[in-house]
Design an enzyme around this catalytic site. Structure first.
Site, PDB file in Angstrom:
ATOM      1  N   ASP A 138       0.848  -1.252  -0.197  1.00  0.00           N
ATOM      2  CA  ASP A 138      -0.231   0.230   0.167  1.00  0.00           C
ATOM      3  C   ASP A 138       0.356   1.662   0.047  1.00  0.00           C
ATOM      4  O   ASP A 138       2.555   1.109   0.339  1.00  0.00           O
ATOM      5  CB  ASP A 138      -1.169  -0.043   0.987  1.00  0.00           C
ATOM      6  CG  ASP A 138      -2.128  -0.906   0.763  1.00  0.00           C
ATOM      7  OD1 ASP A 138      -2.664  -1.032   0.056  1.00  0.00           O
ATOM      8  OD2 ASP A 138      -3.225  -1.607   2.054  1.00  0.00           O
ATOM      9  N   ARG A 188      -1.992  -0.730  -8.106  1.00  0.00           N
ATOM     10  CA  ARG A 188      -3.649  -0.556  -8.049  1.00  0.00           C
ATOM     11  C   ARG A 188      -3.328   0.780  -7.589  1.00  0.00           C
ATOM     12  O   ARG A 188      -2.403   1.780  -7.414  1.00  0.00           O
ATOM     13  CB  ARG A 188      -3.116  -1.426  -6.732  1.00  0.00           C
ATOM     14  CG  ARG A 188      -5.169  -1.174  -5.751  1.00  0.00           C
ATOM     15  CD  ARG A 188      -4.879  -1.273  -4.568  1.00  0.00           C
ATOM     16  NE  ARG A 188      -4.789  -2.722  -4.302  1.00  0.00           N
ATOM     17  CZ  ARG A 188      -3.782  -2.800  -2.822  1.00  0.00           C
ATOM     18  NH1 ARG A 188      -3.274  -2.269  -2.130  1.00  0.00           N
ATOM     19  NH2 ARG A 188      -4.096  -4.076  -2.737  1.00  0.00           N
TER      20      ARG A 188
END
Length: 311
Positions: A138, A188
């Site tokens: 992330d 992502r």
């Protein structure tokens, strides 16, 4: 108008009194349980099993960002290793994904913390690869981007499939995206959920939407593997048009949405043959995750507020 609530919500997230009040309120726990799988690894595994029954993959995030000691950072690694083992024991490892926040692995503990997080993330990626589990990293606030990208590149030397989240709201993402999506790199694309200064980030909702659309265009036109992380119907439609334009088959990209949000849309896309992955958070440290999701996008706030209404 609702987008203007981003900063007040993020401000509230940092107030100890507000955090204490929400953590102790039964109603808060009831609402949060719709969007956080639970506090135990078994809760996460159960959520993955339910999603798999609907043809939906999972990206599982062990929540724990407030790391202030090396001991806590080491515990973060152990939690992820236990998650991988639990997925394997349940026969759910293949195709599942573990997502890592480098802050939870010690990245914020000074110069030595960056090295510690890199070592731990690499060990998790190695173990995940041996069990058929994917790993993504992330992205956090803008001050961590360089260290995070360097860690991902280091991890990819041993595990090329390691993915990374890039935030459309950051102005630098236009340059980071080609670098991280090269040679099949898994990216992502998210809108972003941190309170960033205008010098480094787009601040308006329309600006962020346009930046996201531009990022999608670059991803689908490039060599990387796009992971389209959005609930926005217009951006989902754009992704489908871009996939058709660039002749990408359904196994050459995927949609990602949050656990508990637009579940019917997740099922619809999966039933239509597209790869869908739900982002499944679990753990006791859910407060930061919950408040950032409120601030990330106006529609999320509406989803959460509607959850307070019985029935």
């Amino acid at each position: 108008m609702v987008y203007a609530l981003r900063r007040p919500i993020l401000w509230a997230a940092d107030q100890p009194q507000i955090k204490k009040a929400l953590l102790s309120t039964p109603l808060s726990r009831k609402v949060v349980s719709r969007f956080v799988a639970g506090e135990r690894v078994s809760d996460a595994v159960d959520a993955v099993r339910r999603l798999r029954a609907d043809g939906i993959h999972a990206a599982i995030d062990h929540l724990g960002e407030d790391v202030t000691t090396e001991y806590q950072a080491l515990a973060g690694q152990q939690a992820n290793l236990e998650l991988i083992q639990a997925l394997d024991d349940a026969g759910l490892a293949e195709g599942a994904e573990v997502t890592l926040k480098l802050s939870a692995l010690g990245q914020g503990l000074g110069r030595s913390g960056v090295a510690l997080a890199r070592t731990q993330a690499g060990a998790i990626a190695d173990e995940a690869s041996r069990n058929g589990v994917l790993v993504s990293v992330d992205m956090e606030d803008h001050t961590t981007v360089d260290a995070t990208l360097q860690t991902v590149e280091s991890m990819r030397q041993g595990t090329p499939s390691v993915g990374v989240a890039l935030q459309a709201m950051l102005r630098r993402t236009a340059e980071d995206l080609p670098r991280m999506a090269a040679a099949g790199g898994r990216v992502r694309l998210v809108k972003g959920a941190y309170d960033e200064p205008e010098s480094v980030a787009y601040s308006g909702g329309r600006e962020v939407d346009r930046a996201y659309a531009r990022g999608l265009g670059r991803l689908f036109a490039g060599d990387g593997y796009p992971m389209v992380a959005t609930h926005d119907p217009a951006l989902i439609s754009l992704a489908l048009r871009l996939a058709d334009e660039h002749r990408r088959t359904p196994d050459e990209f995927e949609f990602q949405m949050l656990y508990g949000i637009r579940s019917d849309e997740q099922k619809r896309l999966a039933a239509a043959g597209y790869r869908v992955r739900a982002y499944v958070p679990y753990g006791v440290d859910w407060y930061g995750y919950f408040t950032r999701r409120l601030a990330e996008r106006p529609a999320n706030l509406a989803f959460f507020l509607r959850s307070l209404v019985p029935g």
